[in-house]
Design an enzyme around this catalytic site. Structure first.
Site, PDB file in Angstrom:
ATOM      1  N   PHE A   1      -9.400   7.302  -2.821  1.00 47.21           N
ATOM      2  CA  PHE A   1     -10.676   8.214  -2.509  1.00 47.21           C
ATOM      3  C   PHE A   1     -10.966   8.467  -1.134  1.00 47.21           C
ATOM      4  CE2 PHE A   1     -11.444   3.624  -1.513  1.00 47.21           C
ATOM      5  CZ  PHE A   1     -12.306   3.876  -0.135  1.00 47.21           C
TER       6      PHE A   1
ATOM      7  N   LYS B   1      -3.669  13.303 -10.522  1.00 47.95           N
ATOM      8  CA  LYS B   1      -4.608  12.721 -10.446  1.00 47.95           C
ATOM      9  C   LYS B   1      -5.473  12.297  -9.495  1.00 47.95           C
ATOM     10  CE  LYS B   1      -6.082   8.497 -10.951  1.00 47.95           C
ATOM     11  NZ  LYS B   1      -7.471   8.473 -10.769  1.00 47.95           N
TER      12      LYS B   1
ATOM     13  N   GLU C   1     -10.877   8.998  -9.115  1.00 51.01           N
ATOM     14  CA  GLU C   1     -12.231   9.358  -9.984  1.00 51.01           C
ATOM     15  C   GLU C   1     -13.576   9.186  -9.116  1.00 51.01           C
ATOM     16  OE1 GLU C   1     -10.855   5.187 -10.814  1.00 51.01           O
ATOM     17  OE2 GLU C   1      -9.896   6.865 -10.204  1.00 51.01           O
TER      18      GLU C   1
ATOM     19  N   SER D   1      -4.123   0.654  -2.822  1.00 49.20           N
ATOM     20  CA  SER D   1      -4.252  -0.709  -2.686  1.00 49.20           C
ATOM     21  C   SER D   1      -2.690  -1.266  -2.996  1.00 49.20           C
ATOM     22  CB  SER D   1      -5.012  -1.575  -3.493  1.00 49.20           C
ATOM     23  OG  SER D   1      -4.641  -1.538  -4.921  1.00 49.20           O
TER      24      SER D   1
ATOM     25  N   CYS E   1      -6.150   3.998   5.511  1.00 51.80           N
ATOM     26  CA  CYS E   1      -4.983   3.049   5.640  1.00 51.80           C
ATOM     27  C   CYS E   1      -4.371   2.754   7.137  1.00 51.80           C
ATOM     28  CB  CYS E   1      -3.773   3.399   4.798  1.00 51.80           C
ATOM     29  SG  CYS E   1      -3.195   5.042   4.967  1.00 51.80           S
TER      30      CYS E   1
ATOM     31  N   GLU F   1      -6.672  -7.069   3.632  1.00 56.78           N
ATOM     32  CA  GLU F   1      -7.509  -5.772   3.853  1.00 56.78           C
ATOM     33  C   GLU F   1      -8.941  -5.688   3.687  1.00 56.78           C
ATOM     34  OE1 GLU F   1      -5.887  -1.051   3.868  1.00 56.78           O
ATOM     35  OE2 GLU F   1      -5.689  -2.357   1.835  1.00 56.78           O
TER      36      GLU F   1
END
Length: 495
Positions: free
Chosen positions: A162, A186, A189, A239, A294, A395
Site C-alpha cells: 500500500f 495484484k 486492495e 511484511s 520500508c 517494525e
C-alpha cells in the site's frame, strides 16, 4: 499549468473496480467488496472486489496464451512500447500523484516523488536490447564456440504493498514484459485506484491482449498466484511474515520468488556529523510518508556526545511538522493509511510504554481541523529505548522514532546488527574512515552515508538482507533482468 490537487476530484466517485484480463476490463467473480477510503477525510472513493481463484486462473490463462507471440516479438519492438508508456505516464504525472494522495494520504510532493521513481524504472527497462545481451567466446576449445543467452520464462506475477501505489508495481512490470514475459499484477486492495488509472493508460498502448493483466483482491489472490502451475515466478513486497509465506509457498510450487519484507532501519549519528543537515535529513527519513516506507529511519543512535544534540534537534524538527490533508498546500505529513494501521501503531506505542521506554513526544492525540474522519497520528519520539524492547526489534511502520545511545561506532554497529532485519542503515559523519567502517561492517542491503533514505536508482538493485529479503535476486536494475530471464549456454562445433 494544472493546479496541484486539481485531479483529486476525479476519483471521488463510488464505483466497483474491475480486473483487467486479456486486454479488457472485466468484473470480478468475487462477492466481497472493500471500501477504498481517503485516509484524510474518511470519504469512500471506490469499492474493490476480493477476486477469486477463478479470476486468477483467467488472468494467468490470458497471460499464458499471450506469451509465445510476445516472446517472439523483437526486444527493440518491446522497448518501443515502454517508450510510449514512459511518455504517457509522464504526461499524467500530476493526475496520478493526486490519485495516490487521495487513496494513500501522503503529501502531493511525496506522491510525485513516488511516481517519478516508478517512471525511472520504465526508462531503464526501455534499454532492454542492451540489458538482454549475453556473452560469447569463440574457440573455448579448438573449433568450439560458446555463448550465453537470456530467454524469458513465461508468466510472472507481482503482489505489491500500500505504501507506494504508483512506484512499486513499476519495479516489476516494465522488466517482466521488456524481457519477453507476460505479467499479472495484484495491487494492494487498500490503494487500487492508482494502478487502475495506470492500466487505463496502458490499455491505450494496444499491447497484445494478455501481455499485462491486473487482478484485485486479497490473500486468496496471493495464494492463487503463488500456487498456480502456469506462473513461473512471483515478486512480493510487504511484511516479512507474508514475504516468508509467499517465498515458501512459491518455492514449494517450483517458482522463482523474490519476496521483499519488513525493516528496522538504524540511523547512526556521529559527533562530527554536520548537525543541521543531518537532523533535517533524519527527521524526513523518519516522518516522511508518515513513516510508512520500508526505508524509513526507525532507530536513531546518537554516538557519544552526539546523543544530546540529536535528541534536542530531532524534537524541534518533529514539532515543526505540519500534519494535515496531503492534498493541501503547506502540509508536510499526512495521515496513516487506515484506521487499522493507526490502531496497530497505537498498540506499539503502548507496548513501548509498558516495557519502560519514555515517550518524550506524544503524537497520539493529534487532530486536524476540518478532517475529523482522518487517521491522524502526530510525530512521536521514544527515549530510553533498550535493544530487547518490542519497539526496538519489531517494525512500527508509523511516525515513531526510537532514540538509543552508543559509546562509539563499534557499539552502534553492533546494536544495529542485532536486528533480525537488514533492509537499510545510514550513518552521518564527516569522517571517511568511519563511513568506510560502517558500510563494510553493517548488515544491511542498502546503506546510506549522510543519506537518510538509501533508495537505489532504477539501474541499481533494490533489496535488503536477513529477514528483509527472501530469495536470491533483488528488485529492478540488473537483478530485475536476472530474475525475469533464464540463462542458456550454447556450445557449438561445426564440421
Amino acid at each position: 499549468m494544472t493546479e496541484p490537487g486539481a485531479f483529486v476530484r476525479r476519483v471521488i466517485v463510488t464505483r466497483v473496480l474491475e480486473n483487467y484480463i486479456g486486454g479488457a476490463w472485466v468484473r470480478s467473480s468475487g462477492s466481497t467488496l472493500l471500501d477504498v477510503k481517503n485516509p484524510a477525510t474518511g470519504e469512500v472513493l471506490a469499492q474493490v472486489p476480493l477476486s477469486t481463484a477463478g479470476d486468477v486462473d483467467a488472468a494467468v490463462k490470458a497471460a499464458r496464451a499471450a506469451f509465445p507471440g510476445w516472446r517472439a516479438t523483437p526486444a527493440v519492438a518491446r522497448a518501443r512500447y515502454l517508450f510510449k508508456l514512459r511518455e504517457l505516464l509522464d504526461a499524467h504525472r500530476e493526475e496520478i500523484a493526486a490519485i495516490c494522495t487521495s487513496e494513500h494520504g501522503k503529501t502531493l510532493s511525496e506522491s510525485r516523488n513516488d511516481f517519478g521513481r516508478g517512471i525511472e524504472n520504465v526508462e531503464h527497462a526501455a534499454g532492454i536490447p542492451s540489458l538482454l545481451m549475453g556473452q560469447s567466446l569463440e574457440d573455448v576449445a579448438h573449433g568450439i564456440d560458446c555463448q550465453a543467452i537470456r530467454q524469458p520464462l513465461g508468466v510472472f506475477a507481482a503482489v505489491t504493498p500500500f505504501n507506494f501505489p504508483p512506484m512499486v508495481p513499476l519495479w516489476f512490470l516494465p522488466y517482466a514484459i521488456a524481457t519477453g514475459n507476460t505479467f499479472v499484477l495484484k495491487p494492494s486492495e487498500q490503494v487500487p485506484l492508482t494502478q487502475r488509472r495506470i492500466f487505463e493508460l496502458i490499455h491505450t498502448l494496444d499491447l497484445p491482449a494478455g501481455v499485462l493483466n491486473l487482478v484485485n483482491g486479497g490473500k486468496d489472490v496471493v495464494n492463487g498466484l503463488s500456487t498456480h502451475p502456469d506462473v513461473a515466478g512471483i515478486s512480493f513486497v510487504g511484511s516479512s511474515s507474508v514475504a516468508h509465506h509467499v517465498y515458501k509457498t512459491g518455492a514449494e510450487h517450483g517458482k522463482r520468488v523474490q519476496a521483499l519484507g519488513g525493516a528496522k532501519n538504524f540511523i547512526i549519528v556521529l559527533p562530527d556529523a554536520d548537525r543541521e543537515r543531518a537532523i533535517a535529513n533524519v527527521a524526513e527519513s523518519i516522518y516522511g510518508c508518515s513513516g510508512q516506507r520500508c526505508l524509513a529511519g526507525s532507530i536513531v543512535v546518537g554516538v557519544g556526545e552526539a546523543y544530546e544534540w540529536v535528541r534536542e534537534a530531532l524534537h524541534a524538527a518533529a514539532k515543526n511538522i505540519v500534519l494535515g490533508d496531503g492534498s493541501k498546500p503547506g502540509v508536510t505529513m499526512g495521515p496513516v493509511v487506515s484506521a487499522a494501521a493507526k490502531d496497530r501503531i497505537l498498540s506499539m506505542i503502548e507496548k513501548g510504554l509498558q516495557e519502560g521506554a519514555k515517550l518524550t513526544l506524544d503524537g497520539r492525540g493529534a487532530t486536524v481541523e476540518g478532517c475529523p474522519g482522518g487517521n491522524w497520528l502526530g510525530p512521536s519520539i521514544f527515549e530510553e529505548v533498550t535493544p530487547d524492547m518490542t519497539i526496538a526489534t519489531e517494525e512500527i511502520f508509523g511516525p515513531v522514532a526510537c532514540l538509543m545511545r552508543a559509546a562509539n561506532l563499534d557499539e552502534a554497529i553492533a546494536l544495529a546488527n542485532r536486528s533480525r532485519y537488514g533492509n537499510a542503515a545510514s550513518v552521518y559523519t564527516t569522517s571517511g574512515k568511519a563511513a568506510r567502517q560502517f558500510h563494510n561492517q553493517i548488515e544491511a542491503g542498502m546503506v546510506g552515508v549522510n543519506i537518510g533514505v538509501a533508495a537505489p536508482m532504477a539501474f541499481f538493485p533494490f533489496g535488503g538482507q536477513k529477514a528483509s529479503l527472501y530469495g536470491d535476486l533483488k528488485a529492478h536494475g540488473s537483478a530485475g533482468v536476472d530474475f525475469y530471464t533464464e540463462r542458456k549456454i550454447v556450445i557449438t562445433r561445426w564440421f
